[in-house]
Scaffold this motif. Structure first.
Motif, PDB file in Angstrom:
ATOM      1  N   VAL A   1     -91.877 -51.596 -23.614  1.00  0.00           N
ATOM      2  CA  VAL A   1     -92.129 -53.135 -23.557  1.00  0.00           C
ATOM      3  C   VAL A   1     -92.404 -53.440 -25.002  1.00  0.00           C
ATOM      4  CG1 VAL A   1     -93.476 -54.943 -22.539  1.00  0.00           C
ATOM      5  CG2 VAL A   1     -92.829 -53.177 -21.078  1.00  0.00           C
ATOM      6  N   ASN A   2     -93.498 -52.719 -25.764  1.00  0.00           N
ATOM      7  CA  ASN A   2     -93.858 -53.097 -26.919  1.00  0.00           C
ATOM      8  C   ASN A   2     -92.923 -52.988 -27.865  1.00  0.00           C
ATOM      9  OD1 ASN A   2     -96.707 -54.454 -27.182  1.00  0.00           O
ATOM     10  ND2 ASN A   2     -96.806 -52.728 -25.850  1.00  0.00           N
ATOM     11  N   LEU A   3     -91.980 -51.947 -27.757  1.00  0.00           N
ATOM     12  CA  LEU A   3     -90.836 -52.051 -28.565  1.00  0.00           C
ATOM     13  C   LEU A   3     -89.764 -52.612 -28.676  1.00  0.00           C
ATOM     14  CD1 LEU A   3     -90.231 -47.886 -28.226  1.00  0.00           C
ATOM     15  CD2 LEU A   3     -91.114 -49.123 -30.102  1.00  0.00           C
ATOM     16  N   GLY A   4     -90.062 -53.644 -27.508  1.00  0.00           N
ATOM     17  CA  GLY A   4     -88.968 -54.713 -27.282  1.00  0.00           C
ATOM     18  C   GLY A   4     -87.524 -54.238 -26.687  1.00  0.00           C
ATOM     19  N   LEU A   5     -87.529 -53.100 -26.024  1.00  0.00           N
ATOM     20  CA  LEU A   5     -86.396 -52.551 -25.299  1.00  0.00           C
ATOM     21  C   LEU A   5     -86.200 -53.246 -24.018  1.00  0.00           C
ATOM     22  CD1 LEU A   5     -86.788 -48.874 -26.395  1.00  0.00           C
ATOM     23  CD2 LEU A   5     -85.187 -50.371 -27.608  1.00  0.00           C
TER      24      LEU A   5
ATOM     25  N   GLU B   1     -75.900 -56.065 -26.134  1.00  0.00           N
ATOM     26  CA  GLU B   1     -76.222 -57.421 -26.575  1.00  0.00           C
ATOM     27  C   GLU B   1     -77.266 -58.035 -26.113  1.00  0.00           C
ATOM     28  OE1 GLU B   1     -74.172 -58.817 -29.057  1.00  0.00           O
ATOM     29  OE2 GLU B   1     -73.225 -56.859 -29.389  1.00  0.00           O
ATOM     30  N   PRO B   2     -78.137 -58.881 -26.723  1.00  0.00           N
ATOM     31  CA  PRO B   2     -78.306 -58.835 -28.123  1.00  0.00           C
ATOM     32  C   PRO B   2     -78.801 -57.560 -28.550  1.00  0.00           C
ATOM     33  CG  PRO B   2     -80.025 -59.928 -26.926  1.00  0.00           C
ATOM     34  CD  PRO B   2     -79.339 -59.559 -25.985  1.00  0.00           C
ATOM     35  N   ALA B   3     -78.463 -57.190 -29.708  1.00  0.00           N
ATOM     36  CA  ALA B   3     -78.597 -55.725 -30.246  1.00  0.00           C
ATOM     37  C   ALA B   3     -80.024 -55.720 -30.609  1.00  0.00           C
ATOM     38  CB  ALA B   3     -77.825 -55.492 -31.675  1.00  0.00           C
ATOM     39  N   TRP B   4     -80.743 -54.651 -30.464  1.00  0.00           N
ATOM     40  CA  TRP B   4     -81.841 -54.333 -30.725  1.00  0.00           C
ATOM     41  C   TRP B   4     -82.437 -54.514 -31.976  1.00  0.00           C
ATOM     42  CZ3 TRP B   4     -84.873 -50.794 -33.592  1.00  0.00           C
ATOM     43  CH2 TRP B   4     -86.428 -50.992 -33.353  1.00  0.00           C
ATOM     44  N   THR B   5     -83.098 -55.008 -32.749  1.00  0.00           N
ATOM     45  CA  THR B   5     -83.814 -54.849 -33.995  1.00  0.00           C
ATOM     46  C   THR B   5     -85.330 -54.743 -34.083  1.00  0.00           C
ATOM     47  OG1 THR B   5     -84.347 -57.295 -34.383  1.00  0.00           O
ATOM     48  CG2 THR B   5     -81.912 -56.497 -34.796  1.00  0.00           C
ATOM     49  N   PRO B   6     -86.031 -54.391 -35.132  1.00  0.00           N
ATOM     50  CA  PRO B   6     -87.413 -54.173 -35.279  1.00  0.00           C
ATOM     51  C   PRO B   6     -88.228 -55.606 -34.947  1.00  0.00           C
ATOM     52  CG  PRO B   6     -86.573 -52.977 -36.861  1.00  0.00           C
ATOM     53  CD  PRO B   6     -85.307 -53.715 -36.322  1.00  0.00           C
ATOM     54  N   ARG B   7     -87.508 -56.631 -35.144  1.00  0.00           N
ATOM     55  CA  ARG B   7     -88.112 -57.869 -34.774  1.00  0.00           C
ATOM     56  C   ARG B   7     -88.301 -58.392 -33.437  1.00  0.00           C
ATOM     57  NH1 ARG B   7     -86.115 -62.423 -38.963  1.00  0.00           N
ATOM     58  NH2 ARG B   7     -86.018 -61.062 -40.758  1.00  0.00           N
ATOM     59  N   ARG B   8     -87.845 -57.253 -32.601  1.00  0.00           N
ATOM     60  CA  ARG B   8     -87.924 -57.456 -31.052  1.00  0.00           C
ATOM     61  C   ARG B   8     -89.544 -56.778 -30.803  1.00  0.00           C
ATOM     62  NH1 ARG B   8     -84.722 -59.557 -27.568  1.00  0.00           N
ATOM     63  NH2 ARG B   8     -85.768 -58.468 -26.072  1.00  0.00           N
ATOM     64  N   MET B   9     -89.942 -56.220 -31.726  1.00  0.00           N
ATOM     65  CA  MET B   9     -91.069 -55.310 -31.297  1.00  0.00           C
ATOM     66  C   MET B   9     -92.420 -56.265 -31.256  1.00  0.00           C
ATOM     67  SD  MET B   9     -90.909 -51.437 -33.289  1.00  0.00           S
ATOM     68  CE  MET B   9     -90.961 -52.446 -35.099  1.00  0.00           C
ATOM     69  N   SER B  10     -93.341 -55.936 -30.586  1.00  0.00           N
ATOM     70  CA  SER B  10     -94.654 -56.623 -30.562  1.00  0.00           C
ATOM     71  C   SER B  10     -95.365 -56.255 -31.773  1.00  0.00           C
ATOM     72  CB  SER B  10     -95.454 -56.128 -29.241  1.00  0.00           C
ATOM     73  OG  SER B  10     -95.826 -54.874 -29.510  1.00  0.00           O
ATOM     74  N   ARG B  11     -96.463 -57.249 -31.990  1.00  0.00           N
ATOM     75  CA  ARG B  11     -97.416 -57.167 -33.131  1.00  0.00           C
ATOM     76  C   ARG B  11     -98.019 -55.701 -33.124  1.00  0.00           C
ATOM     77  NH1 ARG B  11    -102.741 -58.355 -34.592  1.00  0.00           N
ATOM     78  NH2 ARG B  11    -102.916 -58.884 -36.667  1.00  0.00           N
ATOM     79  N   PHE B  12     -98.426 -55.032 -31.906  1.00  0.00           N
ATOM     80  CA  PHE B  12     -99.017 -54.007 -31.833  1.00  0.00           C
ATOM     81  C   PHE B  12     -98.082 -52.944 -31.979  1.00  0.00           C
ATOM     82  CE2 PHE B  12     -98.914 -49.947 -28.658  1.00  0.00           C
ATOM     83  CZ  PHE B  12    -100.250 -49.690 -29.175  1.00  0.00           C
ATOM     84  N   ALA B  13     -96.755 -52.726 -31.656  1.00  0.00           N
ATOM     85  CA  ALA B  13     -95.682 -51.946 -32.228  1.00  0.00           C
ATOM     86  C   ALA B  13     -95.539 -51.996 -33.772  1.00  0.00           C
ATOM     87  CB  ALA B  13     -94.497 -51.816 -31.530  1.00  0.00           C
ATOM     88  N   ASN B  14     -95.478 -52.981 -34.369  1.00  0.00           N
ATOM     89  CA  ASN B  14     -95.370 -53.138 -35.616  1.00  0.00           C
ATOM     90  C   ASN B  14     -96.246 -52.486 -36.466  1.00  0.00           C
ATOM     91  OD1 ASN B  14     -92.939 -54.814 -36.384  1.00  0.00           O
ATOM     92  ND2 ASN B  14     -93.524 -56.151 -35.091  1.00  0.00           N
TER      93      ASN B  14
END
Length: 106
Positions: A29-33, A86-99
């Motif tokens: 979830v935090n990875l934005g996957l 689609e949409p392709a995953w990018t690091p921008r999908r990660m939560s603040r915690f994951a970043n």
């Protein structure tokens, strides 16, 4: 009390937060996957998700971990994983915690 699909979906998201990517050490979830969760009245939950890369070598492991976690939610009878690109995953999908945890500052 009758649970709404929304509350079950919330419980599924909480369950998915226990599924940690073994390579990155952060939950899906935090990875934005996780792109979405849907549930039918018959207890079938569909998890719409992606991976960081096509051909991810741990796809089968993640799917087993997802099934195990989601089936622990009381109203869930069956799990289907809808793997999308689609949409392709990018690091921008990660939560603040994951970043912060991964030291990403992009």
């Amino acid at each position: 009390m009758v649970e709404t699909n929304e509350s079950v979906a919330d419980q599924v998201i909480v369950a998915l937060q226990t599924v940690v990517d073994p390579e990155l050490g952060i939950d899906l979830v935090n990875l934005g996957l996780i792109y979405g969760v849907e549930m039918t009245t018959t207890g079938l939950v569909t998890v719409k998700m992606t991976l960081t890369t096509m051909g991810c070598p741990i796809t089968d492991v993640l799917q087993q971990m997802i099934n195990s976690a989601v089936l622990k939610v009381p109203a869930v009878e069956q799990v289907k994983i809808d793997l999308v690109w689609e949409p392709a995953w990018t690091p921008r999908r990660m939560s603040r915690f994951a970043n912060i945890a991964l030291g990403y500052h992009g």
